[in-house]
Design a protein around this motif. Structure first.
Motif, PDB file in Angstrom:
ATOM      1  N   MET A   1       1.140  -1.236  -0.060  1.00 40.06           N
ATOM      2  CA  MET A   1       0.372   0.064  -0.253  1.00 40.06           C
ATOM      3  C   MET A   1       0.851   0.922   0.037  1.00 40.06           C
ATOM      4  N   GLN A   2      -0.035   2.415  -0.790  1.00 45.19           N
ATOM      5  CA  GLN A   2       1.399   3.084  -0.951  1.00 45.19           C
ATOM      6  C   GLN A   2       0.977   4.305   0.378  1.00 45.19           C
ATOM      7  N   GLN A   3       1.409   5.213   0.338  1.00 46.62           N
ATOM      8  CA  GLN A   3       1.710   6.353   1.904  1.00 46.62           C
ATOM      9  C   GLN A   3       0.776   7.806   1.064  1.00 46.62           C
ATOM     10  N   ASN A   4       0.582   8.424   2.216  1.00 48.36           N
ATOM     11  CA  ASN A   4      -0.277   9.593   0.922  1.00 48.36           C
ATOM     12  C   ASN A   4       1.283  10.566   1.400  1.00 48.36           C
ATOM     13  N   ASN A   5       1.977  10.503  -0.095  1.00 54.33           N
ATOM     14  CA  ASN A   5       3.097  11.442  -0.522  1.00 54.33           C
ATOM     15  C   ASN A   5       2.114  11.672  -1.587  1.00 54.33           C
ATOM     16  N   ASP A   6       2.381  12.668  -2.814  1.00 53.77           N
ATOM     17  CA  ASP A   6       2.186  13.447  -2.668  1.00 53.77           C
ATOM     18  C   ASP A   6       1.618  13.067  -4.303  1.00 53.77           C
ATOM     19  N   VAL A   7       0.017  12.711  -4.737  1.00 60.31           N
ATOM     20  CA  VAL A   7      -0.360  12.853  -5.397  1.00 60.31           C
ATOM     21  C   VAL A   7      -0.889  13.525  -6.184  1.00 60.31           C
ATOM     22  N   ASP A   8      -1.587  13.387  -7.818  1.00 61.21           N
ATOM     23  CA  ASP A   8      -0.974  13.864  -8.882  1.00 61.21           C
ATOM     24  C   ASP A   8      -3.518  13.800  -9.177  1.00 61.21           C
ATOM     25  N   VAL A   9      -3.670  13.247  -8.851  1.00 61.26           N
ATOM     26  CA  VAL A   9      -5.367  13.198  -8.801  1.00 61.26           C
ATOM     27  C   VAL A   9      -6.180  12.138  -6.945  1.00 61.26           C
ATOM     28  N   VAL A  10      -6.897  13.332  -7.143  1.00 59.66           N
ATOM     29  CA  VAL A  10      -7.267  11.893  -5.958  1.00 59.66           C
ATOM     30  C   VAL A  10      -8.892  11.708  -6.291  1.00 59.66           C
ATOM     31  N   LYS A  53       0.390   8.136 -14.106  1.00 58.86           N
ATOM     32  CA  LYS A  53      -0.337   9.214 -12.694  1.00 58.86           C
ATOM     33  C   LYS A  53      -0.232   8.419 -11.582  1.00 58.86           C
ATOM     34  N   LYS A  54       0.290   9.697  -9.909  1.00 54.96           N
ATOM     35  CA  LYS A  54      -0.370   9.236  -9.068  1.00 54.96           C
ATOM     36  C   LYS A  54      -1.418   8.946  -8.584  1.00 54.96           C
ATOM     37  N   VAL A  55      -2.109   8.924  -8.138  1.00 53.45           N
ATOM     38  CA  VAL A  55      -4.290   8.112  -7.867  1.00 53.45           C
ATOM     39  C   VAL A  55      -4.232   7.894  -6.393  1.00 53.45           C
ATOM     40  N   ARG A  56      -4.953   9.073  -5.685  1.00 54.04           N
ATOM     41  CA  ARG A  56      -5.479   8.747  -4.579  1.00 54.04           C
ATOM     42  C   ARG A  56      -6.813   7.654  -4.603  1.00 54.04           C
ATOM     43  N   TRP A  57      -7.135   7.076  -4.460  1.00 55.21           N
ATOM     44  CA  TRP A  57      -8.699   6.588  -4.709  1.00 55.21           C
ATOM     45  C   TRP A  57      -9.211   6.335  -2.950  1.00 55.21           C
ATOM     46  N   ILE A  58     -10.671   6.957  -2.601  1.00 53.05           N
ATOM     47  CA  ILE A  58     -11.356   7.099  -1.634  1.00 53.05           C
ATOM     48  C   ILE A  58     -12.025   6.195  -1.988  1.00 53.05           C
ATOM     49  N   SER A  59     -12.725   5.757  -1.430  1.00 56.32           N
ATOM     50  CA  SER A  59     -13.887   4.910  -0.197  1.00 56.32           C
ATOM     51  C   SER A  59     -14.465   4.232   0.500  1.00 56.32           C
ATOM     52  N   ARG A  60     -16.265   3.168   0.419  1.00 56.14           N
ATOM     53  CA  ARG A  60     -16.385   3.328   1.578  1.00 56.14           C
ATOM     54  C   ARG A  60     -16.699   1.378   0.911  1.00 56.14           C
ATOM     55  N   GLU A  77      -2.098  -2.529  -8.674  1.00 55.28           N
ATOM     56  CA  GLU A  77      -2.468  -1.638  -9.897  1.00 55.28           C
ATOM     57  C   GLU A  77      -1.631  -0.005  -9.096  1.00 55.28           C
ATOM     58  N   GLY A  78      -0.986   0.224  -8.249  1.00 55.69           N
ATOM     59  CA  GLY A  78      -0.223   0.930  -7.786  1.00 55.69           C
ATOM     60  C   GLY A  78      -1.134   2.164  -7.369  1.00 55.69           C
ATOM     61  N   VAL A  79      -2.756   1.918  -6.640  1.00 56.42           N
ATOM     62  CA  VAL A  79      -3.448   3.066  -6.786  1.00 56.42           C
ATOM     63  C   VAL A  79      -3.505   2.516  -5.145  1.00 56.42           C
ATOM     64  N   ASP A  80      -3.097   4.453  -4.614  1.00 56.15           N
ATOM     65  CA  ASP A  80      -3.287   5.229  -2.891  1.00 56.15           C
ATOM     66  C   ASP A  80      -5.034   3.946  -2.696  1.00 56.15           C
ATOM     67  N   VAL A  81      -4.083   3.548  -1.263  1.00 49.45           N
ATOM     68  CA  VAL A  81      -6.438   2.764  -0.632  1.00 49.45           C
ATOM     69  C   VAL A  81      -6.058   3.404   0.366  1.00 49.45           C
ATOM     70  N   SER A  82      -4.726   3.959   0.465  1.00 45.63           N
ATOM     71  CA  SER A  82      -4.415   4.082   2.643  1.00 45.63           C
ATOM     72  C   SER A  82      -5.759   5.092   3.151  1.00 45.63           C
ATOM     73  N   CYS A  83      -6.537   5.514   1.944  1.00 44.19           N
ATOM     74  CA  CYS A  83      -7.753   6.314   2.841  1.00 44.19           C
ATOM     75  C   CYS A  83      -8.997   5.475   3.286  1.00 44.19           C
ATOM     76  N   GLU A 127      -6.525  14.543   5.731  1.00 43.15           N
ATOM     77  CA  GLU A 127      -5.285  13.631   4.552  1.00 43.15           C
ATOM     78  C   GLU A 127      -6.122  13.441   3.136  1.00 43.15           C
ATOM     79  N   TRP A 128      -7.661  13.703   3.379  1.00 40.91           N
ATOM     80  CA  TRP A 128      -7.880  12.778   1.605  1.00 40.91           C
ATOM     81  C   TRP A 128      -7.012  14.218   0.277  1.00 40.91           C
ATOM     82  N   LEU A 129      -6.977  15.204   0.466  1.00 46.65           N
ATOM     83  CA  LEU A 129      -6.791  15.878  -0.437  1.00 46.65           C
ATOM     84  C   LEU A 129      -5.321  16.685  -0.196  1.00 46.65           C
ATOM     85  N   ALA A 130      -4.812  15.963   0.542  1.00 44.88           N
ATOM     86  CA  ALA A 130      -3.454  16.398   1.140  1.00 44.88           C
ATOM     87  C   ALA A 130      -2.528  16.384  -0.201  1.00 44.88           C
ATOM     88  N   ASN A 131      -1.252  17.091   0.030  1.00 47.31           N
ATOM     89  CA  ASN A 131      -0.530  17.227  -1.045  1.00 47.31           C
ATOM     90  C   ASN A 131      -0.954  16.413  -2.177  1.00 47.31           C
TER      91      ASN A 131
END
Length: 331
Positions: A1-10, A53-60, A77-83, A127-131
């Motif tokens: 799992m990726q950490q909350n580093n800089d991401v291009d897209v949330v 691109k670096k992407v963070r995906w947020i869901s329930r 697939e390399g998507v940040d799912v930490s949130c 943290e959802w929209l951080a960086n």
């Protein structure tokens, strides 16, 4: 799992488990199914990740094996799912596709009372929209539950307040809500986006029958800086300032499954725009929008060539080889 580093897209929204019959025909008589994941926002997340691109995906999602599969697939697939929020009381949604060998597949949703339908403003975390640079949302999430429209509006407002650009694909799902409610909510969210991505039928739904150029003019007046319309067999067209740029379709011999093509289109478009520091600057759009439309059209076309919403999405290397006309080395 990726950490909350800089991401291009949330991106924020529901992903489901998709069951598809292994052979065409009525669901009633299909004994065997394949299992995968699907959801507009997660499709875009995977598409963008494959394009570099670096992407963070947020869901329930539920605390169930289906939720586990979604998280592991996206993380793989390399998507940040930490949130991602895991709900112990509500399940992960599922849906079925029915292929009968003619026309578009029929879709059957089982998402009422799903974990994502419980989204509310109380879930939103800093943290959802951080960086992050950009937020991508669709009109599906507002339709899922009693508080999801207010929820996605607040996410968009917070993104704008933090200086993110925002793209909004209406992604109309008539099975999820009434036409009156859908039209009212989708139009109310438009002033909060910078990039609006309707299809031609969605434009007609929102504004009535009009010339394409008039749609572009009226949508721009509502707040977006860029309007990109999907025109089916006519390709796509982008409107900004007083400019219009049209790009032809990539024609394929046949369509296997059109579901997910709009998400692939969005990923292709955003992947080019977000190569730029100021993607919505008029001088930048003059140069990069034709390339963005061309890539978007290509990804939308390629997405129709396989069953499943995202599995066949190309890497950036494959896209560049296809556009340049290079033969793939396969052995």
């Amino acid at each position: 799992m990726q950490q909350n580093n800089d991401v291009d897209v949330v991106t924020v929204g529901e992903s489901m488990i998709l069951f598809q019959p292994m052979t065409d025909g009525s669901l009633r008589y299909s004994p065997l199914f394949t299992k995968s994941i699907a959801g507009a926002e997660s499709n875009v997340a995977i598409g963008l990740t494959r394009l570099g691109k670096k992407v963070r995906w947020i869901s329930r999602i539920g605390c169930d094996p289906f939720g586990d599969l979604i998280v592991s697939t996206l993380a793989g697939e390399g998507v940040d799912v930490s949130c991602v929020i895991r709900d112990k009381k509500a399940p992960t949604a599922i849906y079925f596709k029915e292929f009968k060998g003619y026309g578009n597949p029929m879709i059957y949703y089982y998402r009422k009372y799903s974990a994502a339908s419980k989204f509310s403003e109380a879930d939103i975390q800093p943290e959802w929209l951080a960086n992050a640079r950009h937020l991508h949302v669709t009109g599906i999430t507002p339709a899922l539950g009693e508080r999801t429209a207010d929820f996605i509006k607040k996410v968009m407002e917070q993104a704008k307040a933090r200086g993110l650009t925002v793209s909004f694909d209406p992604n109309l799902r008539r099975k999820l809500w009434s036409e009156e409610q859908a039209r009212r909510v989708l139009l109310s969210l438009m002033p909060l986006c910078d990039i609006f991505l309707p299809g031609l039928e969605e434009a007609k739904f929102l504004m009535g029958e009009q010339p394409v150029a008039e749609y572009g003019k009226q949508f721009l007046q509502m707040g977006p800086k860029l309007v990109v319309m999907k025109l089916g067999q006519e390709g796509s067209i982008g409107f900004y300032q007083n400019e219009a740029v049209q790009s032809p379709v990539f024609r394929m011999d046949k369509v296997v499954d059109p579901v997910g093509a709009g998400d692939a289109f969005a990923a292709g478009l955003l992947s080019v725009l977000l190569d730029e520091d100021q993607p919505l600057d008029e001088d930048v759009l003059n140069i990069c929008l034709p390339k963005a439309l061309k890539r978007a059209n290509l990804l939308g076309a390629l997405a129709t060539q396989f069953k499943g919403d995202w599995e066949g999405l190309p890497s950036i290397r494959e896209v560049e080889q296809y556009i340049e006309g290079q033969d793939m080395i396969t052995r």
